[in-house]
Design an enzyme around this catalytic site. Structure first.
Site, short mmCIF file in Angstrom:
data_model
loop_
_atom_site.label_atom_id
_atom_site.label_comp_id
_atom_site.label_asym_id
_atom_site.label_seq_id
_atom_site.Cartn_x
_atom_site.Cartn_y
_atom_site.Cartn_z
N GLY A 219 26.43 22.21 33.28
CA GLY A 219 25.07 22.02 33.77
C GLY A 219 24.96 20.77 34.62
O GLY A 219 25.83 19.90 34.61
N GLY B 137 28.16 24.69 30.50
CA GLY B 137 27.40 25.81 31.01
C GLY B 137 28.24 26.86 31.72
O GLY B 137 27.87 28.03 31.78
N GLU C 191 30.67 18.16 25.40
CA GLU C 191 29.35 17.59 25.14
C GLU C 191 29.35 16.31 24.31
O GLU C 191 28.56 15.39 24.57
CB GLU C 191 28.45 18.64 24.47
CG GLU C 191 27.98 19.75 25.39
CD GLU C 191 29.04 20.82 25.65
OE1 GLU C 191 28.82 21.68 26.50
OE2 GLU C 191 30.11 20.77 25.00
N ASP D 41 26.47 23.81 23.44
CA ASP D 41 25.35 24.75 23.51
C ASP D 41 25.80 26.00 24.26
O ASP D 41 26.96 26.36 24.21
CB ASP D 41 24.13 24.07 24.17
CG ASP D 41 24.36 23.70 25.63
OD1 ASP D 41 25.53 23.52 26.04
OD2 ASP D 41 23.38 23.58 26.38
#
Length: 368
Positions: A67, A115, A138, A146
């Site tokens: 992301g 992502g 992360e 996530d």
């Protein structure tokens, strides 16, 4: 679409093509890109002219580096809601990919992080190459895996997923297949020909023509000491077991964990344990959304992105600073319900007939 679009959307020979087109940023995802992908998939779902979908990344560096965390950094600093709504649409897209009615072929060449895993590893046909470098980085920026990553990580052999998440280990092609993040190995030089073959023949025929035996997974070969250490009930105990194992690789893993956000590591371990018990990807995504939203108000997310990406001093000052200072109450707060802001995904009410390769090996999944 023109080549300046952040996502190039086109069809050829019955195949819908999605090309992530931010090569200078290794095709990092932003909110607009997520919306464009979702819209294309929705349009193609009921279009009989499209038999399958293929997602690739522009440039030579990778499918997607994750992301757009700089925008998340500014949003967290300013107390905005843009990141929350980005994650909402992104996680809805991840579930849509996992349940897509047609073959969804992800070319996981080069760098595939965060992502990027979300728009590829939930697909029904996942291809890696000798250049693949896959990971969930992360905890190094004060965040928690996530995009359904905890669902995938919790379903790896033994405790490999816990090791990957806490250390931010990078997966090779062989590792990715062994851990259930990918299905097929095709050398990068043959990818263009493979995609062309998809416009002329079936998925299975194209795979039979171009796939080669997967490289050996070095990570899988280390499962013995990984399982022994990471089966512990807390991150401090995991670190203690790693340090006491007498295995050089385990010592290195302990140091890697100690360099990450203590809070993020503790929350990640809890997320993985909860994801292991979850009955569906949707259930996990709902919980990941709660955790991600909570991370926005955690000091470690802003500090981690500052240190690793913005100022790049590589010297984050975590708060709390050590694993022993992180309390159970602090960890539990990341999983608190969001009330009206809940993501609210539900699993499909009925199984969709498999339309993809019969060799789909997604953890707990079937071809879709």
């Amino acid at each position: 679409m023109n080549s300046e679009s952040e996502v190039i959307v086109e069809t050829s020979g019955g195949v819908g093509r999605l090309v992530l087109n931010r090569p200078k940023a290794i095709n990092a995802l932003n909110h607009s890109m997520v919306r464009q992908i979702a819209a294309a998939l929705a349009a193609w779902s009921d279009d009989d002219r499209v038999r399958a979908v293929v997602i690739t990344g522009a440039g030579e560096r990778g499918l997607c580096a994750g992301g757009d965390i700089v925008s998340i950094y500014h949003d967290a600093q300013e107390g905005g809601t843009g990141s929350r709504e980005f994650w909402r649409d992104e996680y809805i897209l991840n579930a849509a990919i996992a349940n897509y009615r047609k073959p969804y072929v992800a070319i996981m060449d080069g760098i595939v992080m965060g992502g990027g895993v979300g728009v590829s590893a939930h697909g029904s046909v996942r291809v890696v190459t000798e250049r693949s470098m896959i990971g969930m980085p992360e905890t190094g920026i004060g965040f928690v895996p996530d995009v359904g990553g905890t669902y995938l990580l919790a379903r790896t052999p033994g405790e490999l997923g816990t090791h990957i998440a806490l250390t931010t280990a990078r997966l090779s092609a062989g590792d990715a297949i062994a851990c259930g993040f990918a299905d097929h190995y095709i050398p990068s030089a043959k990818i263009d020909s493979f995609i062309e073959a998809l416009t002329q023949t079936s998925i299975d025929d194209a795979l039979a023509r171009f796939t080669e035996p997967a490289p050996v997974s070095e990570l899988l070969a280390q499962q013995g000491w990984i399982d022994a250490a990471y089966s512990a009930g807390s991150v401090p105990e995991i670190v203690a077991r790693l340090r006491g194992s007498g295995v050089p690789e385990a010592e290195k893993a302990a140091e890697q964990i100690l360099s990450k956000s203590p809070t993020a590591c503790a929350v990640t371990l809890q997320s993985l344990r909860r994801a292991r018990q979850a009955g569906s990807l949707e259930e996990v995504l709902n919980e990941e959304f709660r955790v991600s939203v909570a991370c926005l108000s955690s000091p470690d997310l802003v500090e981690g992105i500052r240190a690793q990406v913005v100022e790049k001093d590589r010297n984050p000052q975590w708060s709390p600073a050590t694993l022993d200072e992180v309390t159970d109450e602090q960890v539990d707060a990341f999983f608190a319900p969001l009330g009206d802001l809940e993501l609210g995904l539900t699993p499909p009410t009925a199984a969709v007939p498999a339309a993809a390769s019969t060799s789909d090996t997604r953890p707990g999944g079937t071809a879709s």
